[in-house]
Design an enzyme around this catalytic site. Structure first.
Site, PDB file in Angstrom:
ATOM      1  N   ASP A 152      46.508  45.557  39.789  1.00  0.00           N
ATOM      2  CA  ASP A 152      46.064  46.793  39.161  1.00  0.00           C
ATOM      3  C   ASP A 152      46.175  48.165  39.768  1.00  0.00           C
ATOM      4  O   ASP A 152      46.274  47.970  40.937  1.00  0.00           O
ATOM      5  CB  ASP A 152      44.813  46.746  38.252  1.00  0.00           C
ATOM      6  CG  ASP A 152      43.730  46.122  39.245  1.00  0.00           C
ATOM      7  OD1 ASP A 152      43.950  45.751  40.441  1.00  0.00           O
ATOM      8  OD2 ASP A 152      42.695  45.340  38.597  1.00  0.00           O
TER       9      ASP A 152
ATOM     10  N   GLU B 298      39.242  44.205  30.728  1.00  0.00           N
ATOM     11  CA  GLU B 298      37.833  44.275  30.266  1.00  0.00           C
ATOM     12  C   GLU B 298      37.508  43.527  29.159  1.00  0.00           C
ATOM     13  O   GLU B 298      38.414  42.948  28.507  1.00  0.00           O
ATOM     14  CB  GLU B 298      37.602  45.707  30.137  1.00  0.00           C
ATOM     15  CG  GLU B 298      37.918  46.600  31.303  1.00  0.00           C
ATOM     16  CD  GLU B 298      36.870  46.823  32.160  1.00  0.00           C
ATOM     17  OE1 GLU B 298      36.397  45.853  32.610  1.00  0.00           O
ATOM     18  OE2 GLU B 298      36.409  48.044  32.795  1.00  0.00           O
TER      19      GLU B 298
ATOM     20  N   HIS C 137      35.321  40.753  34.202  1.00  0.00           N
ATOM     21  CA  HIS C 137      36.535  41.360  34.002  1.00  0.00           C
ATOM     22  C   HIS C 137      37.580  40.657  35.240  1.00  0.00           C
ATOM     23  O   HIS C 137      36.986  40.480  36.433  1.00  0.00           O
ATOM     24  CB  HIS C 137      36.845  42.895  33.959  1.00  0.00           C
ATOM     25  CG  HIS C 137      36.563  43.518  35.175  1.00  0.00           C
ATOM     26  ND1 HIS C 137      36.080  44.770  35.422  1.00  0.00           N
ATOM     27  CD2 HIS C 137      36.521  43.294  36.603  1.00  0.00           C
ATOM     28  CE1 HIS C 137      35.978  45.323  36.461  1.00  0.00           C
ATOM     29  NE2 HIS C 137      36.327  44.316  37.363  1.00  0.00           N
TER      30      HIS C 137
ATOM     31  N   ASN D  45      30.932  42.245  34.580  1.00  0.00           N
ATOM     32  CA  ASN D  45      31.098  41.847  33.110  1.00  0.00           C
ATOM     33  C   ASN D  45      32.189  40.901  33.075  1.00  0.00           C
ATOM     34  O   ASN D  45      32.735  40.620  31.833  1.00  0.00           O
ATOM     35  CB  ASN D  45      31.587  43.483  32.566  1.00  0.00           C
ATOM     36  CG  ASN D  45      32.910  44.018  33.079  1.00  0.00           C
ATOM     37  OD1 ASN D  45      33.479  43.293  33.859  1.00  0.00           O
ATOM     38  ND2 ASN D  45      33.336  45.095  32.292  1.00  0.00           N
TER      39      ASN D  45
HETATM   40  C1  F6R Z   1      40.619  44.977  41.991  1.00  0.00           C
HETATM   41  C2  F6R Z   1      40.400  44.042  40.678  1.00  0.00           C
HETATM   42  C3  F6R Z   1      38.909  43.854  40.090  1.00  0.00           C
HETATM   43  C4  F6R Z   1      38.081  43.482  41.076  1.00  0.00           C
HETATM   44  C5  F6R Z   1      36.664  43.463  40.370  1.00  0.00           C
HETATM   45  C6  F6R Z   1      35.398  43.132  41.639  1.00  0.00           C
HETATM   46  O1  F6R Z   1      42.007  44.708  41.929  1.00  0.00           O
HETATM   47  O2  F6R Z   1      41.135  43.211  40.204  1.00  0.00           O
HETATM   48  O3  F6R Z   1      38.981  43.138  39.175  1.00  0.00           O
HETATM   49  O4  F6R Z   1      38.258  42.173  41.632  1.00  0.00           O
HETATM   50  O5  F6R Z   1      36.111  44.425  39.963  1.00  0.00           O
HETATM   51  O6  F6R Z   1      35.534  44.063  42.401  1.00  0.00           O
HETATM   52  P1  F6R Z   1      34.679  44.037  43.832  1.00  0.00           P
HETATM   53  O7  F6R Z   1      35.729  43.024  44.534  1.00  0.00           O
HETATM   54  O8  F6R Z   1      34.762  45.395  44.621  1.00  0.00           O
HETATM   55  O9  F6R Z   1      33.304  43.629  43.575  1.00  0.00           O
END
Ligand code: F6R
Length: 263
Positions: free
Chosen positions: A67, A143, A138, A136
């Site tokens: 992303d 989302e 994702h 959440n």
């Molecule tokens: C980022 C991504 C997100 C993160 C998720 C957890 O490229 O794909 O899904 O993996 O938000 O983020 P952290 O690792 O910062 O807790």
């Protein structure tokens, strides 16, 4: 889904990095799907070390990131392109044209997203997809309520995600609310998926992903439909799993089979 409870996030990072290095030794033009955020940093540190200290060759690897934010330039400190340079790309011998990110500044974003999907297919598909998970549930920026069949597209970030990521922005700085992300269908096309989740904040999402029903309300639960997913958790993120003892026993039995020489 294989659930591996590690004593510490470092143990998980070591296992995943070794897994990637073993795959790379077999296939020098490995195709990696990459995540950003705090969770995968330990993996990237180990890959950089493998290049610097052991001369591991990444020159034929291709990467696709999950992303990227819309509205941030590649040079913006919070852009995922900058994150990847800082944590991985600048530390290994990977030419910039071998790394792709979901498009964020093309006039026709829909066509560019289709082009990104086509590039993954042309590379032969993603061999190993690295994932983190949002509190959440994702994955990427899919989302809750994202279609489980979704492909690369633009998503609006939820308040929860904006709040969780607000720590990276200075007060008064504009935080992007839109991102382009691989879809859940895109992620499920990867040949192998490794997800890491650490800390109490992720416990609920881990439980819902592994033991909950498959539901777009917890996007990571879609991983239950994939034949090769390994989820690396730490004691905090594993704390709400009801079959925790069973997952530990599965791991012990896998180790015994290894020792006996079974594959
Ligand atoms: C980022 C991504 C997100 C993160 C998720 C957890 O490229 O794909 O899904 O993996 O938000 O983020 P952290 O690792 O910062 O807790």
């Amino acid at each position: 889904m294989r659930v591996i409870e590690c004593t510490h996030p470092d143990e998980a990072a070591e296992l995943v990095a070794n897994d990637i290095l073993a795959a790379l030794a077999k296939k020098p033009d490995l195709v990696l799907g990459l995540a950003t955020g705090s969770t995968p940093i330990g993996i990237y540190e180990r890959l950089v070390r493998a290049h610097r200290e052991d001369g591991v060759d990444f020159s034929r690897v291709r990467t696709f990131n999950l992303d990227e934010y819309i509205g941030l330039s590649a040079e913006h400190p919070q852009s995922y392109r900058m994150f990847m340079r800082e944590h991985l790309f600048d530390g290994i011998d990977l030419a910039p044209e071998q790394s792709r990110f979901p498009p964020t500044d093309d006039h026709d974003l829909q066509a560019a997203c289709a082009g990104f999907e086509a590039a993954i297919r042309e590379a032969g598909g993603i061999d190993i997809q690295i994932l983190g998970i949002g509190a959440n549930g994702h994955i990427g920026f899919n989302e809750p309520t994202s279609s489980l069949a979704s492909r690369t597209r633009v998503k609006t970030l939820t308040d929860k995600t904006l709040h969780d990521n607000a720590r990276f922005y200075e007060e008064g700085e504009v935080q992007p609310q839109l991102a382009t992300t691989m879809g859940i269908g895109t992620i499920l096309d990867a040949k192998r998926i490794v997800l890491q989740a650490f800390g109490t904040k992720k416990a609920q999402a881990v439980r819902a992903s592994v033991e909950g029903p498959i539901s777009s309300f917890c996007p990571a639960s879609a991983l239950q439909m994939h034949p090769s997913v390994t989820m690396y958790v730490d004691p905090a993120s594993a704390s709400m799993l009801t079959m925790r003892d069973y997952y530990r026993r599965v791991r012990e039995n896998e180790r015994s089979l290894d020792e006996l020489g079974f594959r």
